[in-house]
Design a protein around this motif. Sequence first.
Motif, PDB file in Angstrom:
ATOM      1  N   LEU A   1      49.605  17.120  96.182  1.00 34.93           N
ATOM      2  CA  LEU A   1      49.461  15.761  95.446  1.00 34.93           C
ATOM      3  C   LEU A   1      50.820  15.174  94.987  1.00 34.93           C
ATOM      4  CD1 LEU A   1      47.298  16.907  92.025  1.00 34.93           C
ATOM      5  CD2 LEU A   1      46.502  15.841  94.448  1.00 34.93           C
ATOM      6  N   HIS A   2      50.572  13.757  95.488  1.00 36.66           N
ATOM      7  CA  HIS A   2      51.714  12.751  95.281  1.00 36.66           C
ATOM      8  C   HIS A   2      52.184  12.958  93.809  1.00 36.66           C
ATOM      9  CE1 HIS A   2      53.882   9.061  94.798  1.00 36.66           C
ATOM     10  NE2 HIS A   2      53.944   9.215  96.095  1.00 36.66           N
ATOM     11  N   PRO A   3      53.399  12.945  93.720  1.00 38.31           N
ATOM     12  CA  PRO A   3      53.907  13.119  92.133  1.00 38.31           C
ATOM     13  C   PRO A   3      53.389  12.035  91.232  1.00 38.31           C
ATOM     14  CG  PRO A   3      55.759  12.831  93.616  1.00 38.31           C
ATOM     15  CD  PRO A   3      54.612  12.508  94.639  1.00 38.31           C
TER      16      PRO A   3
ATOM     17  N   GLU B   1      58.895   0.126  96.615  1.00 39.46           N
ATOM     18  CA  GLU B   1      59.668  -1.239  96.722  1.00 39.46           C
ATOM     19  C   GLU B   1      60.883  -1.013  95.680  1.00 39.46           C
ATOM     20  OE1 GLU B   1      58.876  -5.587  95.432  1.00 39.46           O
ATOM     21  OE2 GLU B   1      57.879  -4.881  97.327  1.00 39.46           O
ATOM     22  N   ASN B   2      60.424  -0.516  94.435  1.00 39.96           N
ATOM     23  CA  ASN B   2      61.520  -0.640  93.456  1.00 39.96           C
ATOM     24  C   ASN B   2      61.496   0.856  92.722  1.00 39.96           C
ATOM     25  OD1 ASN B   2      62.911  -1.050  91.220  1.00 39.96           O
ATOM     26  ND2 ASN B   2      61.589  -2.630  90.286  1.00 39.96           N
ATOM     27  N   PRO B   3      62.234   1.737  93.221  1.00 44.32           N
ATOM     28  CA  PRO B   3      62.338   2.902  92.782  1.00 44.32           C
ATOM     29  C   PRO B   3      62.726   3.189  91.165  1.00 44.32           C
ATOM     30  CG  PRO B   3      63.872   2.929  94.170  1.00 44.32           C
ATOM     31  CD  PRO B   3      63.187   1.579  94.321  1.00 44.32           C
TER      32      PRO B   3
ATOM     33  N   ILE C   1      51.309   3.844  82.243  1.00 49.87           N
ATOM     34  CA  ILE C   1      52.597   3.249  82.167  1.00 49.87           C
ATOM     35  C   ILE C   1      53.607   4.491  82.147  1.00 49.87           C
ATOM     36  CG2 ILE C   1      54.567   1.974  81.165  1.00 49.87           C
ATOM     37  CD1 ILE C   1      52.226   0.495  82.546  1.00 49.87           C
ATOM     38  N   ARG C   2      53.411   5.528  80.934  1.00 50.51           N
ATOM     39  CA  ARG C   2      54.040   6.563  80.993  1.00 50.51           C
ATOM     40  C   ARG C   2      54.099   7.560  82.282  1.00 50.51           C
ATOM     41  NH1 ARG C   2      51.597   9.141  76.017  1.00 50.51           N
ATOM     42  NH2 ARG C   2      50.741   7.082  75.428  1.00 50.51           N
TER      43      ARG C   2
ATOM     44  N   THR D   1      57.341   9.322  86.894  1.00 50.62           N
ATOM     45  CA  THR D   1      57.152   9.484  88.369  1.00 50.62           C
ATOM     46  C   THR D   1      58.436   9.010  88.849  1.00 50.62           C
ATOM     47  OG1 THR D   1      54.757   9.873  88.512  1.00 50.62           O
ATOM     48  CG2 THR D   1      55.976   9.365  90.638  1.00 50.62           C
ATOM     49  N   ALA D   2      58.593   7.724  88.304  1.00 40.13           N
ATOM     50  CA  ALA D   2      60.077   6.882  89.013  1.00 40.13           C
ATOM     51  C   ALA D   2      61.195   7.690  88.629  1.00 40.13           C
ATOM     52  CB  ALA D   2      60.025   5.600  88.359  1.00 40.13           C
TER      53      ALA D   2
END
Length: 157
Positions: free
Chosen positions: A84-86, A116-118, A143-144, A149-150
């Motif tokens: 899975l993706h993070p 685009e914006n990590p 949001i959390r 993830t970021a």
Amino acid sequence: MIQVSTTINGDEHQFVCDPRETLLDVLRDRLGLTGAKEGCGTGDCGACTVEIGGRPVCSCLMLGAEAEGKEITTVEGIADGEDLHPLQVNFIKHAALQCGICTPGILVATKALLEENPNPTETEVRYWLAGNLCRCTGYDKIIRAVMETAAEMRENA
């Protein structure tokens, strides 16, 4: 009918579609990629969001014929094989999904944001998700999950 050649989730696809057929209908009905959902059909809910050229796009507003030569990522293409993706991992961890109608579009949109914006602020995440409606979760858990993830992606970069 129009012949279309495109790349979807890294795989080459060719299909024939009616000139009036939406990309959403092509993905779901012709190609069996049912992750994107039709919530409104007018581009207001974001449930049908796919990524085209690094940008989130409402597939209900795009004609299938417009996919010619494009690179498209659907929610099915976010995971790396069995991994899975993070974002997907953190959506599960934070219970950032309930009924699942909006989740594919939100995952695609937030993946595009993080590419685009990590290092987004909470305000930037909320702004980026303004086109994705969720009637079940509230957004706080979403949001959390995105913020965690970021942070993890920056840490592992």
